[in-house]
Scaffold this motif. Sequence first.
Motif: not given
Length: 394
Positions: A82-83, A107-109, A117-123
């Motif tokens: 992501i970064a 997940d990167i996309a 949003i913190d991407v881990w929140d999706f998981s």
Amino acid sequence: MENFVYETPTKVYFGKGEEQNVGKIIAGFTPKKVLVHFGGQSARKSGLLDRVEKALEAEGIAYVELGGVTANPELKLVREGIALCQREGVDFVLAVGGGSVLDSSKDIANGVANPDIDVWDFSLGKCVPQKTLHKGAILTLAAAGSEMSNSCVITNTETNEKRGYGCSCNRMDFAVENPELTYTVSPYQTACGIVDIAMHTIERYFCPGEDTYLTDAIAEAVIKNVMKAGKDCLADPENYEARANMMWASSLAHNGLTGCGRKTQLVVHQLEHEVSGMYTQVAHGAGLAALWCSWARYVYKANINRWLQYAQNVWNVDVDFEHPEKTIETAINMQEAFYASIGMPTNLKMLGVKETDLEMLAFKCSRGKTRTLIGYKELAYDDILEVFRMAYDV
């Protein structure tokens, strides 16, 4: 038959040499810059990455690369991706690899497109991505079915949690499927793929739902044919027809087709995610093989007729109407023997799982004793623990 929505927006380019057209395919999305995401050095050594780079350069498409995806894709690499995309102005993600690379790319996309949003929140299921980057895949392993599924599974190595989430943003815009790219897949990984592909459909087959005989017939065909194709792949790794049938089965088994009309939750997948989340060296397909038969023996009495249909139509077992449970047990034993015949484990001990970890595995799978897994027989914490114990002692 339950109400359902069937969505398959992914465009598939199937066959020999199709990866050479990836530049032209991506050019149709007019990207500013592409992230080429992959796993280890095999993609480079095989010459595949070189072909991908040339195809992109021929269309004048700028790109950056990020490798290092592991068998259980890790959150820390997703964050790194992501970064990288944010620094480089990436607006298209190309996954080159198997299901782990595809899930990491998804997940990167999603993370890049939802920067607040913190991407881990999706998981964790705290929120659902509302938008995503365009993305595509060049598949090098027939197994996960991620090329056409709406799912994404990521491992957080800091917490030993492996979590999956499903949404339309996880759908690939396209998937390039050249069976030749799977010729060099090891026998062990090929066998893991056989298990995973079949399991995506087997688990849907035993989800609640009635009067789905068309879906059932499709499911039974996928299950039987992937086992045949898989055996042929193991006998002759460069058997194009076998590799092609296995690769196409991978896509069909997990794009929703084989579960239409049934309430779907992949229960054994939920059990296995805890195992490979804690023991990250465990291959997903191997974990499924170690668990499924014990789960089957624990739950089958909740719907004898459904299991008799499976025994008869998938394993060709003649029904013993006086002793129907013997028919089902025979079929389960046959599936267990099949796993052993392709070099798959049939219990958790064979994977190095410690007996002292079983309670923690069950606790995590039940989300701290707050979640019940669906099915003809629902599984709460005590049931989940018993399945883990059976799978350990079998």
